[in-house]
Design an enzyme around this catalytic site. Structure first.
Site, short mmCIF file in Angstrom:
data_model
loop_
_atom_site.label_atom_id
_atom_site.label_comp_id
_atom_site.label_asym_id
_atom_site.label_seq_id
_atom_site.Cartn_x
_atom_site.Cartn_y
_atom_site.Cartn_z
N LYS A 24 -105.17 13.07 -49.74
CA LYS A 24 -104.35 12.46 -48.68
C LYS A 24 -102.86 12.55 -49.03
O LYS A 24 -102.03 12.82 -48.17
CB LYS A 24 -104.79 11.00 -48.51
CG LYS A 24 -103.94 10.18 -47.59
CD LYS A 24 -103.44 8.93 -48.30
CE LYS A 24 -102.26 8.35 -47.55
NZ LYS A 24 -101.31 7.68 -48.44
N ASN A 25 -102.52 12.35 -50.29
CA ASN A 25 -101.11 12.33 -50.65
C ASN A 25 -100.52 13.72 -50.85
O ASN A 25 -99.34 13.85 -51.10
CB ASN A 25 -100.88 11.47 -51.90
CG ASN A 25 -100.90 9.99 -51.55
OD1 ASN A 25 -101.05 9.63 -50.39
ND2 ASN A 25 -100.76 9.15 -52.55
N ARG A 96 -95.35 6.32 -42.37
CA ARG A 96 -94.12 6.42 -43.14
C ARG A 96 -93.84 7.85 -43.62
O ARG A 96 -92.70 8.28 -43.73
CB ARG A 96 -94.25 5.49 -44.34
CG ARG A 96 -93.01 5.28 -45.10
CD ARG A 96 -93.30 4.48 -46.35
NE ARG A 96 -92.70 5.15 -47.49
CZ ARG A 96 -91.44 5.00 -47.85
NH1 ARG A 96 -90.66 4.21 -47.19
NH2 ARG A 96 -90.95 5.65 -48.89
N CYS A 120 -97.84 1.73 -44.08
CA CYS A 120 -98.36 0.55 -44.79
C CYS A 120 -97.24 -0.46 -45.06
O CYS A 120 -96.14 -0.07 -45.42
CB CYS A 120 -98.90 0.96 -46.15
SG CYS A 120 -100.46 1.80 -46.11
N ARG A 125 -89.99 -0.47 -48.90
CA ARG A 125 -90.12 0.99 -48.88
C ARG A 125 -88.95 1.71 -48.24
O ARG A 125 -89.09 2.38 -47.21
CB ARG A 125 -91.43 1.39 -48.20
CG ARG A 125 -92.63 0.77 -48.84
CD ARG A 125 -93.92 1.36 -48.34
NE ARG A 125 -94.20 2.64 -48.94
CZ ARG A 125 -95.38 3.23 -48.90
NH1 ARG A 125 -96.37 2.67 -48.28
NH2 ARG A 125 -95.58 4.39 -49.46
N PRO A 126 -87.77 1.58 -48.81
CA PRO A 126 -86.61 2.25 -48.21
C PRO A 126 -86.68 3.77 -48.38
O PRO A 126 -87.50 4.27 -49.14
CB PRO A 126 -85.44 1.67 -49.01
CG PRO A 126 -86.02 1.27 -50.31
CD PRO A 126 -87.45 0.90 -50.06
N ASP A 128 -83.64 5.43 -48.89
CA ASP A 128 -82.25 5.71 -49.28
C ASP A 128 -82.12 6.92 -50.20
O ASP A 128 -81.15 7.67 -50.12
CB ASP A 128 -81.63 4.46 -49.94
CG ASP A 128 -82.44 3.98 -51.13
OD1 ASP A 128 -83.68 3.91 -51.02
OD2 ASP A 128 -81.85 3.67 -52.18
N ASP A 311 -101.79 3.31 -56.47
CA ASP A 311 -102.81 3.36 -55.41
C ASP A 311 -104.18 2.88 -55.89
O ASP A 311 -105.05 2.60 -55.07
CB ASP A 311 -102.95 4.79 -54.88
CG ASP A 311 -101.68 5.26 -54.21
OD1 ASP A 311 -101.66 5.42 -53.00
OD2 ASP A 311 -100.68 5.44 -54.92
N VAL A 333 -94.40 -0.30 -59.27
CA VAL A 333 -93.98 0.77 -58.35
C VAL A 333 -93.54 0.20 -56.99
O VAL A 333 -92.46 0.53 -56.49
CB VAL A 333 -95.08 1.83 -58.18
CG1 VAL A 333 -94.65 2.91 -57.19
CG2 VAL A 333 -95.42 2.45 -59.53
N ARG A 403 -106.54 5.63 -42.14
CA ARG A 403 -105.31 6.37 -42.40
C ARG A 403 -105.42 7.20 -43.68
O ARG A 403 -104.77 8.25 -43.81
CB ARG A 403 -104.12 5.41 -42.54
CG ARG A 403 -103.73 4.77 -41.23
CD ARG A 403 -102.39 4.10 -41.33
NE ARG A 403 -101.46 4.96 -42.05
CZ ARG A 403 -100.63 4.54 -42.99
NH1 ARG A 403 -100.59 3.29 -43.33
NH2 ARG A 403 -99.83 5.39 -43.59
#
Ligand code: UD1
Length: 423
Positions: A24-25, A96, A120, A125-126, A128, A311, A333, A403
């Site tokens: 998935k990632n 995201r 999620c 969870r920026p 930047d 995760d 994290v 998801r």
């Protein structure tokens, strides 16, 4: 049938063999990167998860033809033309990872207009680090209501980017932008997760020149003319970890012949430390776990790879909640990634949270309860808890599960679990 609620009962130890889906990632960024290749590309081992469908829809909004066959797990994308740079808020807000479209759009089209990302709800969870890098490469950012527009006059410029933190998404996004930039880009303190390395292999198969230098620096050759490719996504190490933990919690045994063992090393060490018997297949592929009935407590801190993956923190917490003694977790994290804890407490787990740390004192048994999943991995954790609890667990918030996992319920059933969707 509605799939809003999952009913889980204890059916004893899980046992058997399962195979994994594609990661998935790795898959979402891989789909986004096909924007960079002129022509018809093919990805295989694409998991049929909700986020994959969203990413395919996003390509459609950019005028890129894409067709996904969930039976063969093959995705074909024709990026000969890219006619749009805007992705609708509906898509962006549900996922995201849609921020990962910005790098390739900037590289190929010189602009991207995307809504601020959703997904999620773990921490703030920026993005930047992504945006600061694009600005350093010459992009201009304009916020327009819910949309963020990035534009470059001419071509992005290659440069040296030192990340504050080895963000997976930022590293991937910068690599994609850098391929379309003029000159060389160095990404210092880059993320080196197995999924990032798999993604780099995909880009190399398109003709990209990407190298590594010490320490944790990725060097990307810009001005790339990438060709269409065919590529098989790596197996999902996080799905493997989830299934191993499900078998371990129930006192069962499981064999996963296609598990990418080298990507799971610390997780396997921690499972061994608990007392489970782990056997690795020849040539480092495939793993078997035979569970102990008396799990020992362990401690770990989540870290960027090769540390313990954030995760798998939530599923591991369930095992610790049943170990003989006191365990501890330090989530470094993501802030707010202990949202499964109140749900596990409802099931009788003895967990005390202090900031980003949890102290877990093992209990004899958990009891079934109505619980709510708040992100992909909390859904996995609550399912595992339901499989060992006395009585029935009903879990809502199942959309988070879809998801990130394809058919996790079916795989667990094939191992003997009692788990069904109800109306
Ligand atoms: C990816 C994974 C996710 C995994 C995470 C960490 C995908 C689709 N998702 O998420 O499952 O849990 O890596 O291994 O691949 N951060 C910033 N600014 C930024 C970017 C990140 O402060 O611009 C922070 C985040 O808030 C978080 C930390 O850095 O606290 C790690 O985030 P990151 O590595 O970027 O994770 P994702 O790429 O979002």
């Amino acid at each position: 049938m509605s799939r809003d609620c999952l009913l889980i009962r204890n059916a004893g130890p899980l046992s058997g063999e399962v195979t994994l889906e594609g990661a998935k990632n790795a898959v979402l960024v891989s789909i986004a990167s096909l924007i960079l290749a002129d022509g018809l590309s093919r990805l295989t081992k694409v998991p049929a998860s909700h986020d994959v469908y969203q990413m395919v829809k996003a390509l459609g909004e950019l005028g890129i033809a894409a067709s996904f066959d969930e039976r063969t797990h093959e995705l074909v994308v024709d990026a000969t033309t890219v006619s749009g740079v805007t992705v609708s808020p509906e898509i962006m807000k549900s996922m995201r990872a849609s921020i990962l479209l910005m790098g390739p759009l900037l590289a190929r089209c010189g602009s991207a207009r995307i809504a601020l990302p959703g997904g999620c709800s773990i921490g703030t969870r920026p993005v930047d680090l992504h945006l600061r890098a694009f600005v350093k490469m010459g992009a201009v950012l304009i916020q327009d209501g819910d949309f963020l527009e990035a534009r470059v006059n001419g071509q992005l410029k290659g440069c040296r980017i030192v990340l504050d933190y080895p963000s997976v998404g930022a590293t991937e996004n910068i690599i994609m932008a850098a391929l379309g930039a003029h000159g060389i880009t160095e990404i210092v303190n880059a993320a080196l997760e197995p999924e990032v390395l798999d993604f780099i292999e995909l880009l190399k198969s398109m003709g990209a020149q990407i190298d590594f230098t010490f320490p944790a620096t990725i060097v990307v050759q810009g001005d790339a003319r990438l060709r269409a490719t065919t590529y098989c996504i790596m197996r999902d190490r996080l799905e493997a970890g989830t299934l191993l933990m499900a078998a371990a919690a129930t006192g069962g045994s499981i064999s996963i012949p296609d598990a990418p063992v080298s990507a799971l090393e610390l997780v396997l060490v921690k499972l061994e430390d608990m007392g489970h018997l782990i056997t690795v297949g020849s040539q480092g592929r495939g793993v078997t776990l035979v569970a102990t009935r008396e799990m020992k407590p362990i401690s770990f801190k989540t870290m960027p790879y090769p540390g313990f993956p954030t995760d798998l923190q939530a599923p591991m917490t369930v095992l610790m909640a049943l170990a003989r003694g006191t365990s501890s977790v330090h989530e470094t994290v993501f802030e707010n990634r202990l949202m499964h804890v109140p749900e596990l407490q409802k099931m009788g787990a003895n967990i005390v949270v202090s900031g980003d740390r949890a102290t877990i004192t093992g209990v004899k048994e958990l009891c079934g309860a109505p619980v709510v999943a708040t992100d992909i991995r909390s859904a996995a954790a609550l399912i595992i808890a339901g499989l060992v609890a006395q009585g029935e667990t009903s879990m809502t918030g199942t959309h988070h599960l879809f998801r990130g996992y394809e058919g996790l319920d079916e795989k667990l059933r094939s191992l003997g679990a009692c788990i069904d969707f109800v109306n």
